[in-house]
Design a protein around this motif. Structure first.
Motif, PDB file in Angstrom:
ATOM      1  N   ILE A  39       0.851  -1.192   0.000  1.00 16.58           N
ATOM      2  CA  ILE A  39       0.000   0.000   0.000  1.00 16.58           C
ATOM      3  C   ILE A  39       0.882   1.236   0.000  1.00 16.58           C
ATOM      4  CG2 ILE A  39      -1.919  -1.146   1.169  1.00 16.58           C
ATOM      5  CD1 ILE A  39      -0.959   0.274   3.761  1.00 16.58           C
ATOM      6  N   GLU A  40       0.287   2.373  -0.300  1.00 17.01           N
ATOM      7  CA  GLU A  40       1.030   3.629  -0.259  1.00 17.01           C
ATOM      8  C   GLU A  40       0.429   4.548   0.796  1.00 17.01           C
ATOM      9  OE1 GLU A  40       1.442   7.241  -3.233  1.00 17.01           O
ATOM     10  OE2 GLU A  40       2.614   5.504  -3.917  1.00 17.01           O
ATOM     11  N   VAL A  41       1.312   5.026   1.661  1.00 18.92           N
ATOM     12  CA  VAL A  41       0.933   5.956   2.725  1.00 18.92           C
ATOM     13  C   VAL A  41       1.626   7.282   2.428  1.00 18.92           C
ATOM     14  CG1 VAL A  41       1.120   6.401   5.207  1.00 18.92           C
ATOM     15  CG2 VAL A  41       0.729   4.074   4.386  1.00 18.92           C
ATOM     16  N   LYS A  42       0.919   8.374   2.626  1.00 17.94           N
ATOM     17  CA  LYS A  42       1.525   9.696   2.452  1.00 17.94           C
ATOM     18  C   LYS A  42       2.057  10.162   3.800  1.00 17.94           C
ATOM     19  CE  LYS A  42       0.569  14.336   0.715  1.00 17.94           C
ATOM     20  NZ  LYS A  42      -0.474  15.204   0.134  1.00 17.94           N
ATOM     21  N   MET A  43       3.380  10.282   3.884  1.00 26.11           N
ATOM     22  CA  MET A  43       4.023  10.748   5.104  1.00 26.11           C
ATOM     23  C   MET A  43       4.064  12.273   5.076  1.00 26.11           C
ATOM     24  SD  MET A  43       4.763   7.927   6.666  1.00 26.11           S
ATOM     25  CE  MET A  43       5.722   8.626   7.997  1.00 26.11           C
ATOM     26  N   LEU A  44       3.725  12.898   6.195  1.00 29.16           N
ATOM     27  CA  LEU A  44       3.757  14.353   6.321  1.00 29.16           C
ATOM     28  C   LEU A  44       4.757  14.716   7.411  1.00 29.16           C
ATOM     29  CD1 LEU A  44      -0.101  14.987   6.323  1.00 29.16           C
ATOM     30  CD2 LEU A  44       1.450  15.127   4.375  1.00 29.16           C
ATOM     31  N   PHE A  45       5.589  15.710   7.143  1.00 35.10           N
ATOM     32  CA  PHE A  45       6.639  16.107   8.084  1.00 35.10           C
ATOM     33  C   PHE A  45       6.438  17.550   8.509  1.00 35.10           C
ATOM     34  CE2 PHE A  45       8.298  12.903   5.207  1.00 35.10           C
ATOM     35  CZ  PHE A  45       8.746  11.941   6.090  1.00 35.10           C
ATOM     36  N   PHE A  46       6.508  17.777   9.812  1.00 32.36           N
ATOM     37  CA  PHE A  46       6.335  19.117  10.358  1.00 32.36           C
ATOM     38  C   PHE A  46       7.557  19.508  11.184  1.00 32.36           C
ATOM     39  CE2 PHE A  46       2.108  17.491   9.559  1.00 32.36           C
ATOM     40  CZ  PHE A  46       1.500  18.557   8.922  1.00 32.36           C
ATOM     41  N   ALA A  47       7.756  20.826  11.301  1.00 36.47           N
ATOM     42  CA  ALA A  47       8.790  21.408  12.174  1.00 36.47           C
ATOM     43  C   ALA A  47      10.153  20.763  11.945  1.00 36.47           C
ATOM     44  CB  ALA A  47       8.343  21.326  13.620  1.00 36.47           C
ATOM     45  N   ARG A  48      10.778  20.269  13.012  1.00 38.43           N
ATOM     46  CA  ARG A  48      12.133  19.711  12.920  1.00 38.43           C
ATOM     47  C   ARG A  48      12.193  18.509  11.964  1.00 38.43           C
ATOM     48  NH1 ARG A  48      17.104  20.232  12.306  1.00 38.43           N
ATOM     49  NH2 ARG A  48      18.492  18.847  13.446  1.00 38.43           N
ATOM     50  N   ALA A  49      11.145  17.711  11.897  1.00 34.71           N
ATOM     51  CA  ALA A  49      11.117  16.560  10.973  1.00 34.71           C
ATOM     52  C   ALA A  49      11.210  17.046   9.529  1.00 34.71           C
ATOM     53  CB  ALA A  49       9.856  15.730  11.184  1.00 34.71           C
ATOM     54  N   ARG A  50      10.542  18.132   9.228  1.00 36.31           N
ATOM     55  CA  ARG A  50      10.610  18.722   7.885  1.00 36.31           C
ATOM     56  C   ARG A  50      12.008  19.273   7.626  1.00 36.31           C
ATOM     57  NH1 ARG A  50       6.585  22.631   7.954  1.00 36.31           N
ATOM     58  NH2 ARG A  50       8.135  23.991   8.872  1.00 36.31           N
ATOM     59  N   ASP A  51      12.602  19.898   8.630  1.00 36.62           N
ATOM     60  CA  ASP A  51      13.962  20.426   8.477  1.00 36.62           C
ATOM     61  C   ASP A  51      14.962  19.302   8.180  1.00 36.62           C
ATOM     62  OD1 ASP A  51      12.928  22.927   9.066  1.00 36.62           O
ATOM     63  OD2 ASP A  51      13.596  22.890  11.166  1.00 36.62           O
ATOM     64  N   ILE A  52      14.826  18.187   8.876  1.00 38.98           N
ATOM     65  CA  ILE A  52      15.757  17.071   8.718  1.00 38.98           C
ATOM     66  C   ILE A  52      15.600  16.405   7.348  1.00 38.98           C
ATOM     67  CG2 ILE A  52      16.315  14.745   9.547  1.00 38.98           C
ATOM     68  CD1 ILE A  52      15.660  15.787  12.393  1.00 38.98           C
ATOM     69  N   CYS A  55      10.467  11.906  20.877  1.00 41.00           N
ATOM     70  CA  CYS A  55       9.591  13.000  21.308  1.00 41.00           C
ATOM     71  C   CYS A  55       8.525  13.390  20.277  1.00 41.00           C
ATOM     72  CB  CYS A  55      10.423  14.219  21.693  1.00 41.00           C
ATOM     73  SG  CYS A  55      11.401  14.900  20.344  1.00 41.00           S
ATOM     74  N   VAL A  56       8.351  12.615  19.231  1.00 39.30           N
ATOM     75  CA  VAL A  56       7.349  12.972  18.227  1.00 39.30           C
ATOM     76  C   VAL A  56       5.980  12.416  18.595  1.00 39.30           C
ATOM     77  CG1 VAL A  56       9.036  13.079  16.348  1.00 39.30           C
ATOM     78  CG2 VAL A  56       7.742  10.986  16.730  1.00 39.30           C
ATOM     79  N   VAL A  57       4.978  13.034  18.009  1.00 42.53           N
ATOM     80  CA  VAL A  57       3.609  12.549  18.096  1.00 42.53           C
ATOM     81  C   VAL A  57       3.218  12.145  16.675  1.00 42.53           C
ATOM     82  CG1 VAL A  57       1.227  13.216  18.595  1.00 42.53           C
ATOM     83  CG2 VAL A  57       3.073  14.076  20.030  1.00 42.53           C
ATOM     84  N   LEU A  58       2.478  11.043  16.566  1.00 44.59           N
ATOM     85  CA  LEU A  58       2.010  10.583  15.258  1.00 44.59           C
ATOM     86  C   LEU A  58       0.531  10.912  15.103  1.00 44.59           C
ATOM     87  CD1 LEU A  58       3.621   7.016  15.222  1.00 44.59           C
ATOM     88  CD2 LEU A  58       4.524   9.113  14.209  1.00 44.59           C
ATOM     89  N   ALA A  59       0.155  11.326  13.909  1.00 49.09           N
ATOM     90  CA  ALA A  59      -1.259  11.559  13.605  1.00 49.09           C
ATOM     91  C   ALA A  59      -1.595  10.802  12.323  1.00 49.09           C
ATOM     92  CB  ALA A  59      -1.546  13.044  13.448  1.00 49.09           C
ATOM     93  N   LEU A  60      -2.622   9.980  12.389  1.00 49.31           N
ATOM     94  CA  LEU A  60      -3.081   9.199  11.247  1.00 49.31           C
ATOM     95  C   LEU A  60      -4.392   9.794  10.764  1.00 49.31           C
ATOM     96  CD1 LEU A  60      -2.547   6.709   9.465  1.00 49.31           C
ATOM     97  CD2 LEU A  60      -3.794   5.347  11.165  1.00 49.31           C
ATOM     98  N   ILE A  99       4.928  14.651  13.970  1.00 46.34           N
ATOM     99  CA  ILE A  99       4.820  15.966  14.586  1.00 46.34           C
ATOM    100  C   ILE A  99       5.758  16.065  15.796  1.00 46.34           C
ATOM    101  CG2 ILE A  99       3.230  17.670  15.546  1.00 46.34           C
ATOM    102  CD1 ILE A  99       0.942  16.003  14.227  1.00 46.34           C
ATOM    103  N   PRO A 100       6.887  16.721  15.615  1.00 47.57           N
ATOM    104  CA  PRO A 100       7.780  16.932  16.755  1.00 47.57           C
ATOM    105  C   PRO A 100       7.236  18.053  17.646  1.00 47.57           C
ATOM    106  CG  PRO A 100       8.916  17.236  14.643  1.00 47.57           C
ATOM    107  CD  PRO A 100       7.448  17.167  14.376  1.00 47.57           C
ATOM    108  N   PRO A 101       7.799  18.212  18.841  1.00 48.16           N
ATOM    109  CA  PRO A 101       7.368  19.338  19.683  1.00 48.16           C
ATOM    110  C   PRO A 101       7.697  20.655  18.969  1.00 48.16           C
ATOM    111  CG  PRO A 101       9.013  17.964  20.812  1.00 48.16           C
ATOM    112  CD  PRO A 101       8.824  17.411  19.446  1.00 48.16           C
ATOM    113  N   ILE A 102       6.817  21.607  19.130  1.00 48.60           N
ATOM    114  CA  ILE A 102       6.998  22.904  18.485  1.00 48.60           C
ATOM    115  C   ILE A 102       7.047  23.966  19.585  1.00 48.60           C
ATOM    116  CG2 ILE A 102       6.009  24.576  16.875  1.00 48.60           C
ATOM    117  CD1 ILE A 102       4.571  22.198  15.547  1.00 48.60           C
ATOM    118  N   SER A 103       8.024  24.835  19.491  1.00 48.71           N
ATOM    119  CA  SER A 103       8.100  25.920  20.467  1.00 48.71           C
ATOM    120  C   SER A 103       8.184  27.244  19.712  1.00 48.71           C
ATOM    121  CB  SER A 103       9.328  25.749  21.379  1.00 48.71           C
ATOM    122  OG  SER A 103      10.505  25.843  20.616  1.00 48.71           O
TER     123      SER A 103
END
Length: 112
Positions: free
Chosen positions: A32-45, A81-86, A106-110
């Motif tokens: 199957i194909e899942v669309k991964m979404l990256f936010f904050a530090r995950a997007r930076d990396i 320290c990330v949170v996952l959202a499905l 979703i990593p912690p955002i400050s």
């Protein structure tokens, strides 16, 4: 001309192409194909906001996360320290993903 008794009628390629198509179809239907979404530090990396990820049918969010970390090893630094959202709802690492699901990292955002 009908084959005579004791003769074997050979038709080259009969069934082989359709058998190969069935095998390919089974392989496609088992992944199957899942669309991964990256936010904050995950997007930076990763350097991307989203990424299509092919996984086996029956995979969990943890399986997806592991596959992404293997592609982007630097994500290991935020793994704890990330949170996952499905599909826009917080989830656990044991949730089963389905075809076309969206899994957000979703990593912690400050900030202020």
């Amino acid at each position: 001309m009908d084959p005579k008794e004791g003769e074997i009628k050979i038709e080259n390629g009969v069934g082989s192409e359709s058998e190969n198509e069935n095998e390919n179809e089974n392989e496609r239907s088992s992944s199957i194909e899942v669309k991964m979404l990256f936010f904050a530090r995950a997007r930076d990396i990763t350097g991307v906001t989203d990424l299509p990820l092919e996984v086996s049918q029956g995979s969990t969010t943890r399986d997806c996360w592991n596959k992404v970390v293997s592609r982007f090893p630097s994500l290991e630094e935020i793994r704890h320290c990330v949170v996952l959202a499905l599909n826009e709802e917080y989830t656990t690492e044991t949730a089963i993903v389905k075809n076309k699901d969206e899994l957000a990292i979703i990593p912690p955002i400050s900030g202020g």
